[in-house]
Design a protein around this motif. Structure first.
Motif, mmCIF file in Angstrom:
data_model
loop_
_atom_site.group_PDB
_atom_site.id
_atom_site.type_symbol
_atom_site.label_atom_id
_atom_site.label_comp_id
_atom_site.label_asym_id
_atom_site.label_seq_id
_atom_site.Cartn_x
_atom_site.Cartn_y
_atom_site.Cartn_z
ATOM 1 N N PHE A 18 0.773 -1.238 -0.233
ATOM 2 C CA PHE A 18 -0.009 0.114 0.128
ATOM 3 C C PHE A 18 0.822 1.200 -0.059
ATOM 4 O O PHE A 18 0.503 2.300 -0.642
ATOM 5 C CB PHE A 18 -0.947 0.046 1.224
ATOM 6 N N ALA A 22 1.141 3.940 -2.942
ATOM 7 C CA ALA A 22 0.520 5.637 -2.660
ATOM 8 C C ALA A 22 1.641 6.409 -3.069
ATOM 9 O O ALA A 22 1.403 7.165 -3.667
ATOM 10 C CB ALA A 22 0.079 5.711 -1.093
ATOM 11 N N SER A 28 -2.212 9.658 -0.987
ATOM 12 C CA SER A 28 -2.181 8.900 0.419
ATOM 13 C C SER A 28 -2.453 7.475 0.512
ATOM 14 O O SER A 28 -3.239 7.170 -0.272
ATOM 15 C CB SER A 28 -3.140 9.833 1.191
ATOM 16 N N GLY A 29 -1.860 7.010 1.531
ATOM 17 C CA GLY A 29 -2.149 5.504 1.847
ATOM 18 C C GLY A 29 -3.542 5.140 2.002
ATOM 19 O O GLY A 29 -4.302 4.404 1.738
ATOM 20 N N ALA A 30 -4.140 6.187 2.801
ATOM 21 C CA ALA A 30 -5.462 6.099 3.123
ATOM 22 C C ALA A 30 -6.422 6.129 1.805
ATOM 23 O O ALA A 30 -7.285 5.432 1.668
ATOM 24 C CB ALA A 30 -5.999 7.437 4.033
ATOM 25 N N ARG A 31 -5.957 6.950 0.961
ATOM 26 C CA ARG A 31 -6.764 7.022 -0.431
ATOM 27 C C ARG A 31 -6.904 5.504 -1.260
ATOM 28 O O ARG A 31 -7.549 5.242 -1.525
ATOM 29 C CB ARG A 31 -6.134 8.264 -1.275
ATOM 30 N N SER A 33 -6.074 2.532 0.420
ATOM 31 C CA SER A 33 -6.835 1.614 1.115
ATOM 32 C C SER A 33 -8.322 1.768 1.074
ATOM 33 O O SER A 33 -9.277 1.078 0.632
ATOM 34 C CB SER A 33 -6.591 1.838 2.730
ATOM 35 N N GLN A 34 -9.048 3.085 0.921
ATOM 36 C CA GLN A 34 -10.345 3.500 0.486
ATOM 37 C C GLN A 34 -10.796 3.047 -0.615
ATOM 38 O O GLN A 34 -11.828 2.517 -0.850
ATOM 39 C CB GLN A 34 -10.497 4.914 0.905
ATOM 40 N N THR A 35 -10.097 3.488 -1.655
ATOM 41 C CA THR A 35 -10.422 2.759 -3.146
ATOM 42 C C THR A 35 -10.540 1.545 -3.121
ATOM 43 O O THR A 35 -11.319 0.979 -3.752
ATOM 44 C CB THR A 35 -9.235 3.428 -3.996
ATOM 45 N N LYS A 37 -11.252 -0.754 -0.824
ATOM 46 C CA LYS A 37 -12.121 -1.129 -0.026
ATOM 47 C C LYS A 37 -13.569 -0.859 -0.544
ATOM 48 O O LYS A 37 -14.544 -1.807 -0.995
ATOM 49 C CB LYS A 37 -12.318 -0.310 1.358
ATOM 50 N N ARG A 38 -13.671 0.211 -1.363
ATOM 51 C CA ARG A 38 -14.699 0.642 -2.163
ATOM 52 C C ARG A 38 -15.022 -0.427 -3.066
ATOM 53 O O ARG A 38 -16.233 -0.775 -3.541
ATOM 54 C CB ARG A 38 -14.692 2.110 -2.378
ATOM 55 N N ARG A 50 -4.998 -9.537 2.940
ATOM 56 C CA ARG A 50 -3.875 -8.481 3.561
ATOM 57 C C ARG A 50 -3.670 -8.999 5.113
ATOM 58 O O ARG A 50 -4.776 -9.534 5.680
ATOM 59 C CB ARG A 50 -4.651 -7.131 3.886
#
Length: 151
Positions: A18, A22, A28-31, A33-35, A37-38, A50
């Motif tokens: 991840f 990123a 961002s790493g959050a972006r 991860s969120q993508t 997951k979505r 994971r």
């Protein structure tokens, strides 16, 4: 899937990390991860397994990667061709004939040179023009120059 979602998915499928994904994409790493997951919620299946130490593709994720990658490459090629056309370049390749071995160039002192920039990839994408030029072949003995041909 949006284009950015595809880029994130394909890059993560390649990197299997991840943080590197990123960094490579400048998000961002959050972006990332969120993508992912979505996408997994949308498809109703995990695309990656994971753990705290490892990221791997699931069978569904691997199949999706194979299917999406070919289509994504075609989209990228189409965009590159459109941009090149907008700049006046065409998908035509020009190759100038070679002089027979031992036969000098008609202008004394001219030297053969090669000119290419990522020639293989650019020609395949239809965005490059390749050929040979001769130093001293331009006006007043100056280097010749490549000029884009109109479509």
């Amino acid at each position: 899937m949006e284009r950015r979602d595809i880029e994130i998915f394909l890059t993560l499928a390649e990197e299997l990390h991840f943080g590197r994904t990123a960094e490579r994409l400048g998000v961002s790493g959050a972006r990332v991860s969120q993508t992912i997951k979505r996408l997994e919620r949308r498809f109703g299946v995990d695309l990656f397994q994971r753990t705290s130490r490892k990221v791997t593709l699931t069978l569904v994720g691997s199949a999706l990667r194979d299917d999406v990658q070919a289509g994504y490459q075609r989209i990228q090629d189409g965009i590159a061709k459109a941009v090149a056309a907008g700049r006046g370049f065409t998908a035509r390749a020009r190759v100038r004939p070679r002089l027979p071995a031992g036969r000098p160039h008609p202008r004394p002192g001219a030297q053969r040179t090669s000119h290419h920039a990522r020639a293989g990839a650019d020609l395949a994408a239809g965005v490059a023009d390749a050929g040979q030029r001769w130093r001293g072949d331009g006006p007043g003995g100056q280097p010749g120059r490549a000029v884009p041909r109109p479509s």
